[in-house]
Write an enzyme that holds these catalytic residues in place. Sequence first.
Site, PDB file in Angstrom:
ATOM      1  N   MET A  54       0.842  -1.198   0.000  1.00 29.49           N
ATOM      2  CA  MET A  54       0.000   0.000   0.000  1.00 29.49           C
ATOM      3  C   MET A  54       0.879   1.252   0.000  1.00 29.49           C
ATOM      4  O   MET A  54       0.410   2.352   0.323  1.00 29.49           O
ATOM      5  CB  MET A  54      -0.942  -0.010   1.202  1.00 29.49           C
ATOM      6  CG  MET A  54      -1.895  -1.205   1.167  1.00 29.49           C
ATOM      7  SD  MET A  54      -3.475  -0.908   1.935  1.00 29.49           S
ATOM      8  CE  MET A  54      -2.978  -0.598   3.614  1.00 29.49           C
ATOM      9  N   HIS A  64       9.138  -3.554   3.314  1.00 28.74           N
ATOM     10  CA  HIS A  64       8.679  -3.793   1.946  1.00 28.74           C
ATOM     11  C   HIS A  64       9.861  -4.186   1.039  1.00 28.74           C
ATOM     12  O   HIS A  64       9.750  -5.089   0.217  1.00 28.74           O
ATOM     13  CB  HIS A  64       8.038  -2.526   1.361  1.00 28.74           C
ATOM     14  CG  HIS A  64       6.814  -2.054   2.091  1.00 28.74           C
ATOM     15  ND1 HIS A  64       6.792  -0.888   2.832  1.00 28.74           N
ATOM     16  CD2 HIS A  64       5.566  -2.570   2.188  1.00 28.74           C
ATOM     17  CE1 HIS A  64       5.581  -0.711   3.330  1.00 28.74           C
ATOM     18  NE2 HIS A  64       4.823  -1.709   2.974  1.00 28.74           N
ATOM     19  N   ASP A  98       2.317  -9.326   8.818  1.00 28.95           N
ATOM     20  CA  ASP A  98       0.855  -9.464   8.790  1.00 28.95           C
ATOM     21  C   ASP A  98       0.564 -10.963   8.708  1.00 28.95           C
ATOM     22  O   ASP A  98       0.197 -11.487   7.656  1.00 28.95           O
ATOM     23  CB  ASP A  98       0.290  -8.702   7.596  1.00 28.95           C
ATOM     24  CG  ASP A  98       0.605  -7.222   7.686  1.00 28.95           C
ATOM     25  OD1 ASP A  98      -0.211  -6.475   8.198  1.00 28.95           O
ATOM     26  OD2 ASP A  98       1.718  -6.827   7.258  1.00 28.95           O
ATOM     27  N   GLN A 111      -2.783 -12.347   7.580  1.00 26.91           N
ATOM     28  CA  GLN A 111      -2.965 -12.041   6.152  1.00 26.91           C
ATOM     29  C   GLN A 111      -2.215 -13.053   5.281  1.00 26.91           C
ATOM     30  O   GLN A 111      -2.745 -13.590   4.315  1.00 26.91           O
ATOM     31  CB  GLN A 111      -2.468 -10.625   5.881  1.00 26.91           C
ATOM     32  CG  GLN A 111      -2.344 -10.255   4.424  1.00 26.91           C
ATOM     33  CD  GLN A 111      -1.994  -8.790   4.256  1.00 26.91           C
ATOM     34  OE1 GLN A 111      -2.829  -7.929   4.496  1.00 26.91           O
ATOM     35  NE2 GLN A 111      -0.764  -8.495   3.878  1.00 26.91           N
ATOM     36  N   GLN A 120     -10.528  -2.709   2.135  1.00 29.60           N
ATOM     37  CA  GLN A 120     -10.164  -3.331   3.407  1.00 29.60           C
ATOM     38  C   GLN A 120     -10.300  -2.371   4.590  1.00 29.60           C
ATOM     39  O   GLN A 120      -9.962  -2.728   5.708  1.00 29.60           O
ATOM     40  CB  GLN A 120      -8.764  -3.937   3.335  1.00 29.60           C
ATOM     41  CG  GLN A 120      -7.637  -2.932   3.233  1.00 29.60           C
ATOM     42  CD  GLN A 120      -6.338  -3.589   2.819  1.00 29.60           C
ATOM     43  OE1 GLN A 120      -6.241  -4.223   1.781  1.00 29.60           O
ATOM     44  NE2 GLN A 120      -5.299  -3.448   3.639  1.00 29.60           N
TER      45      GLN A 120
HETATM   46  P1  AMP Z   1       1.412  -2.883   3.490  1.00 26.67           P
HETATM   47  O1  AMP Z   1       1.977  -1.857   2.571  1.00 26.67           O
HETATM   48  O2  AMP Z   1       1.448  -2.512   4.932  1.00 26.67           O
HETATM   49  O3  AMP Z   1       0.077  -3.416   3.039  1.00 26.67           O
HETATM   50  O4  AMP Z   1       2.384  -4.122   3.412  1.00 26.67           O
HETATM   51  C1  AMP Z   1       2.713  -4.706   2.179  1.00 26.67           C
HETATM   52  C2  AMP Z   1       3.481  -5.972   2.439  1.00 26.67           C
HETATM   53  O5  AMP Z   1       4.651  -5.661   3.181  1.00 26.67           O
HETATM   54  C3  AMP Z   1       2.697  -7.004   3.263  1.00 26.67           C
HETATM   55  O6  AMP Z   1       2.941  -8.286   2.760  1.00 26.67           O
HETATM   56  C4  AMP Z   1       3.270  -6.827   4.636  1.00 26.67           C
HETATM   57  O7  AMP Z   1       3.181  -7.975   5.439  1.00 26.67           O
HETATM   58  C5  AMP Z   1       4.719  -6.512   4.315  1.00 26.67           C
HETATM   59  N1  AMP Z   1       5.367  -5.815   5.428  1.00 26.67           N
HETATM   60  C6  AMP Z   1       4.977  -4.670   6.030  1.00 26.67           C
HETATM   61  N2  AMP Z   1       5.784  -4.370   7.060  1.00 26.67           N
HETATM   62  C7  AMP Z   1       6.699  -5.368   7.122  1.00 26.67           C
HETATM   63  C8  AMP Z   1       7.799  -5.661   7.985  1.00 26.67           C
HETATM   64  N3  AMP Z   1       8.128  -4.860   8.998  1.00 26.67           N
HETATM   65  N4  AMP Z   1       8.518  -6.774   7.751  1.00 26.67           N
HETATM   66  C9  AMP Z   1       8.197  -7.612   6.721  1.00 26.67           C
HETATM   67  N5  AMP Z   1       7.173  -7.401   5.875  1.00 26.67           N
HETATM   68  C10 AMP Z   1       6.436  -6.302   6.076  1.00 26.67           C
END
Ligand code: AMP
Length: 317
Positions: free
Chosen positions: A35, A42, A187, A190, A66
């Site tokens: 996102m 990321h 997550d 998820q 969501q």
């Molecule tokens: P988001 O942009 O928050 O929807 O996250 C996008 C992806 O990045 C998802 O698969 C998250 O689980 C992963 N993600 C976010 N923060 C972390 C983190 N600290 N460590 C590993 N993966 C992450």
Amino acid sequence: MAAKDPVIITEKGEMRNWSRKIRSQGKTVGLVPTMGYLHQGHLSLIQEAHKHSQLIVVSIYVNPGQFSPSEDLSTYPSDFHGDILKLKSVLGGVDAVFCPKNLYDYSNNSKQKNKNENENCASDGGGWVVSCVEEKGSGHETWVRIERLEKGLCGKSRPVFFRGVATIVTKLFNIVEPDVAVFGKKDYQQWRIIQRMVRDLDFAIEIVGSEVIRDSDGLALSSRNVHLSPEEREKALSISRSLVSAKSAAEEGQVKCGELKDLAVKTITQAGGRIDYAEIVEQESLEAVEEIKSPVVFCIAAWFGKVRLIDNMEINI
Ligand code: AMP
């Protein structure tokens, strides 16, 4: 040093054509859905994706499906130009960035749009679950549900969250047609839900789970951390500290989940956090356990001020 400039794609047809062309050349495509407001967590997913596929697509899309109307969609942070700079410099690079404007806009059907707008607003008052997609009256009404797994943990306080996630990931899978998709274990629920969805619906896509990336003081990286004041950020360290303590206590033989959870809740509450949940669950089924006899994951969600943070730690004994 810039690795490479990714192609920026905003239209779903163009994205699908790009991907099909690559795959017709016998190359594999890896997708990293995000996102935006990218951080090292990321970027670690991109590095993981490089181990599994030849070309990498990163999607940047804040999914209104969501978020419920009372959640933080309007304040979700974004920095598109900063994100592109980070993607240009990530090790191994990124081949395409898919950043659609609105994945729920099915265009030239405005009559249907307006009709649904009224119907769906009315349904909110009737106690049905409503996301920002229905609220805006886009006419979208098809949702993917992972019926049991979506109910616990984050699903309890965020009833539209996982149907929104599963639906947007399905849409991204249908648009990008990747061979592999990488999700962060940050997550955890998820990741498990997407794994289950892919198995149950026979998507020919390998789902990879990637480890949680933390700041040096232990705080799990999250785009939402930017909304924490320095004081709240300090207090929020109580989450990762209590997870680390619970893990080492379990490894030393304290396997009663009630006691491990009570201690974590006390630590976080005393630090000034408000617990949403603290649950120790089996790693795949996400069923709560009372005693640790096999691998589990300790999942916590807590509020610090207006920011809801989630974190977890696998305990493999
Ligand atoms: P988001 O942009 O928050 O929807 O996250 C996008 C992806 O990045 C998802 O698969 C998250 O689980 C992963 N993600 C976010 N923060 C972390 C983190 N600290 N460590 C590993 N993966 C992450």
